[in-house]
Design an enzyme around this catalytic site. Structure first.
Site, mmCIF file in Angstrom:
data_model
loop_
_atom_site.group_PDB
_atom_site.id
_atom_site.type_symbol
_atom_site.label_atom_id
_atom_site.label_comp_id
_atom_site.label_asym_id
_atom_site.label_seq_id
_atom_site.Cartn_x
_atom_site.Cartn_y
_atom_site.Cartn_z
ATOM 1 N N ASN A 89 -6.427 -3.178 12.039
ATOM 2 C CA ASN A 89 -5.312 -2.220 12.122
ATOM 3 C C ASN A 89 -4.956 -1.992 13.585
ATOM 4 O O ASN A 89 -5.748 -2.288 14.482
ATOM 5 C CB ASN A 89 -5.732 -0.892 11.466
ATOM 6 C CG ASN A 89 -4.557 -0.131 10.873
ATOM 7 O OD1 ASN A 89 -3.669 -0.722 10.278
ATOM 8 N ND2 ASN A 89 -4.537 1.171 11.044
ATOM 9 N N SER A 137 -2.850 2.849 6.560
ATOM 10 C CA SER A 137 -3.338 4.072 7.196
ATOM 11 C C SER A 137 -4.468 4.740 6.424
ATOM 12 O O SER A 137 -5.087 5.681 6.915
ATOM 13 C CB SER A 137 -2.192 5.079 7.353
ATOM 14 O OG SER A 137 -1.695 5.436 6.082
ATOM 15 N N HIS A 154 1.852 -1.549 -5.752
ATOM 16 C CA HIS A 154 2.919 -0.533 -5.742
ATOM 17 C C HIS A 154 4.263 -1.109 -6.192
ATOM 18 O O HIS A 154 5.308 -0.524 -5.934
ATOM 19 C CB HIS A 154 3.051 0.106 -4.349
ATOM 20 C CG HIS A 154 1.898 1.010 -4.003
ATOM 21 N ND1 HIS A 154 1.668 1.525 -2.740
ATOM 22 C CD2 HIS A 154 0.885 1.495 -4.765
ATOM 23 C CE1 HIS A 154 0.585 2.273 -2.749
ATOM 24 N NE2 HIS A 154 0.086 2.269 -3.958
ATOM 25 N N GLN A 188 0.010 -3.178 -0.863
ATOM 26 C CA GLN A 188 0.744 -1.958 -1.218
ATOM 27 C C GLN A 188 2.226 -2.141 -0.888
ATOM 28 O O GLN A 188 3.045 -1.293 -1.211
ATOM 29 C CB GLN A 188 0.206 -0.768 -0.419
ATOM 30 C CG GLN A 188 -1.249 -0.454 -0.695
ATOM 31 C CD GLN A 188 -1.824 0.456 0.379
ATOM 32 O OE1 GLN A 188 -1.751 1.677 0.285
ATOM 33 N NE2 GLN A 188 -2.402 -0.120 1.406
ATOM 34 N N ASN A 189 2.551 -3.254 -0.221
ATOM 35 C CA ASN A 189 3.930 -3.463 0.216
ATOM 36 C C ASN A 189 4.798 -3.918 -0.949
ATOM 37 O O ASN A 189 4.367 -4.694 -1.796
ATOM 38 C CB ASN A 189 3.981 -4.495 1.343
ATOM 39 C CG ASN A 189 3.213 -4.036 2.561
ATOM 40 O OD1 ASN A 189 2.887 -2.851 2.664
ATOM 41 N ND2 ASN A 189 2.899 -4.941 3.456
HETATM 42 P P1 OAD Z 1 1.423 3.687 6.615
HETATM 43 O O1 OAD Z 1 2.748 3.782 7.275
HETATM 44 O O2 OAD Z 1 0.833 4.918 6.058
HETATM 45 O O3 OAD Z 1 0.362 3.051 7.604
HETATM 46 C C1 OAD Z 1 0.642 1.887 8.335
HETATM 47 C C2 OAD Z 1 -0.575 1.540 9.162
HETATM 48 O O4 OAD Z 1 -0.288 0.325 9.856
HETATM 49 C C3 OAD Z 1 -0.936 2.589 10.238
HETATM 50 O O5 OAD Z 1 -2.341 2.836 10.200
HETATM 51 C C4 OAD Z 1 -0.538 1.916 11.559
HETATM 52 O O6 OAD Z 1 -1.405 2.250 12.635
HETATM 53 C C5 OAD Z 1 -0.675 0.445 11.214
HETATM 54 N N1 OAD Z 1 0.195 -0.438 11.977
HETATM 55 C C6 OAD Z 1 1.434 -0.194 12.460
HETATM 56 N N2 OAD Z 1 1.911 -1.252 13.098
HETATM 57 C C7 OAD Z 1 0.955 -2.210 13.038
HETATM 58 C C8 OAD Z 1 0.838 -3.545 13.537
HETATM 59 N N3 OAD Z 1 1.818 -4.118 14.214
HETATM 60 N N4 OAD Z 1 -0.298 -4.217 13.273
HETATM 61 C C9 OAD Z 1 -1.322 -3.647 12.580
HETATM 62 N N5 OAD Z 1 -1.260 -2.399 12.094
HETATM 63 C C10 OAD Z 1 -0.139 -1.689 12.315
HETATM 64 O O7 OAD Z 1 1.570 2.543 5.479
HETATM 65 P P2 OAD Z 1 0.619 2.239 4.234
HETATM 66 O O8 OAD Z 1 -0.796 2.530 4.556
HETATM 67 O O9 OAD Z 1 0.956 0.882 3.763
HETATM 68 O O10 OAD Z 1 3.539 4.122 -1.110
HETATM 69 O O11 OAD Z 1 1.137 3.293 3.201
HETATM 70 C C11 OAD Z 1 0.575 3.319 1.922
HETATM 71 C C12 OAD Z 1 1.590 3.779 0.912
HETATM 72 O O12 OAD Z 1 2.176 5.007 1.355
HETATM 73 C C13 OAD Z 1 2.798 2.864 0.768
HETATM 74 O O13 OAD Z 1 2.562 1.790 -0.096
HETATM 75 C C14 OAD Z 1 3.843 3.775 0.246
HETATM 76 C C15 OAD Z 1 3.616 4.922 1.187
HETATM 77 O O14 OAD Z 1 4.052 6.164 0.809
HETATM 78 C C16 OAD Z 1 4.526 4.486 -1.970
HETATM 79 O O15 OAD Z 1 5.702 4.570 -1.643
HETATM 80 C C17 OAD Z 1 4.035 4.790 -3.340
#
Ligand code: OAD
Length: 236
Positions: free
Chosen positions: A205, A181, A112, A94-95
């Site tokens: 995670n 997340s 994305h 998603q990155n």
């Molecule tokens: P989030 O910011 O929603 O979630 C990041 C996840 O990574 C969380 O569950 C954290 O606990 C975890 N995390 C943080 N630091 C970490 C580490 N060092 N090691 C392992 N895990 C860690 O990001 P995404 O789930 O990627 O979309 O978000 C999904 C989408 O929402 C993105 O692609 C973006 C956003 O809005 C769009 O912009 C369309």
């Protein structure tokens, strides 16, 4: 449609948590991107129509940060896995940064979109784009001015590669989500789709995600430690 033998055994989905230790902010952690900016203003087609320069400057800052960042041991380990099991593992992210590619991963599906690509809303052409983007920029294909946007998927738009991804989820043996997340669909629903078709499921995670209970197994901790350990366990 591809036959089962040609499909990857392992499907990996990554999110912002995999790039967190490279210094790129996540979205929903404390101090995350969505606590600093209103998502509706900077990551929707409506926000772009209202104030394109604001949206472009948001992505200009993110592009500059991504270009200055370097892959961390989680990106490196996934690249090792993809190389060692060529054709058996697929990486969906998603990155919108290019840290997986810079670590050496090939064929990454950026569902994305990508920060380092531009999309012309006038002619539909896509192109490489590494510099800042402004409303006054012309499209390298059609020459039209005022229509360039980053080639990223905004809320309200359809993510890329969904058909291919669905086929892979329905046929894989293992589905692994790393650093996401589980708050944004359709990606958050991949675990349920894979599991409904018989795949083993693993969440890696920092903490339990929103959809953690949908996974059979989980490994909690920072990706720079957990991912290399998991990859080594698969390769040894
Ligand atoms: P989030 O910011 O929603 O979630 C990041 C996840 O990574 C969380 O569950 C954290 O606990 C975890 N995390 C943080 N630091 C970490 C580490 N060092 N090691 C392992 N895990 C860690 O990001 P995404 O789930 O990627 O979309 O978000 C999904 C989408 O929402 C993105 O692609 C973006 C956003 O809005 C769009 O912009 C369309």
């Amino acid at each position: 449609m591809a036959v089962r033998g040609q499909l990857p055994e392992t499907v990996i989905l990554t999110g912002a948590g995999v790039s967190a230790e490279s210094g790129l902010g996540t979205f929903r952690d404390v101090g995350g991107i969505w606590s600093q900016y209103a998502l509706e203003d900077v990551a929707t087609p409506e926000g772009y129509a209202r104030d394109p320069e604001l949206v472009l400057s948001f992505y200009n800052a993110r592009r500059a940060n991504a270009l200055a960042a370097t892959p961390n041991p989680a990106h490196d380990a996934l690249a090792r896995l993809l190389k060692a099991k060529a054709g058996e593992v697929v990486l969906i992210t998603q990155n919108i940064d290019d840290l997986h590619e810079r670590a050496g991963s090939e064929g990454v599906l950026h569902m994305h979109g990508e920060l380092l690509r531009g999309l012309c809303t006038i002619c539909g052409a896509r192109c490489d784009w590494r510099q800042d983007m402004h409303v006054s920029d012309a499209c390298p294909s059609c020459g039209g001015v005022g229509g360039m946007r980053p080639d990223v998927v905004w809320f309200g738009e359809i993510p890329y590669f969904l058909e291919e991804i669905a086929t892979m989820l329905q046929n894989c043996r293992q589905f692994v989500a790393i650093g996401t997340s589980g708050s944004v669909y359709p990606a958050a629903g991949f675990v349920a789709e894979a599991r409904a078709h018989g795949a083993e499921t693993l969440e890696i995670n920092l903490e339990r995600s929103e959809v953690s209970s949908a996974f059979e197994r989980r490994i909690l901790g920072p990706a720079s430690e957990t991912v290399p350990e998991w990859v080594e366990s698969l390769l040894n």
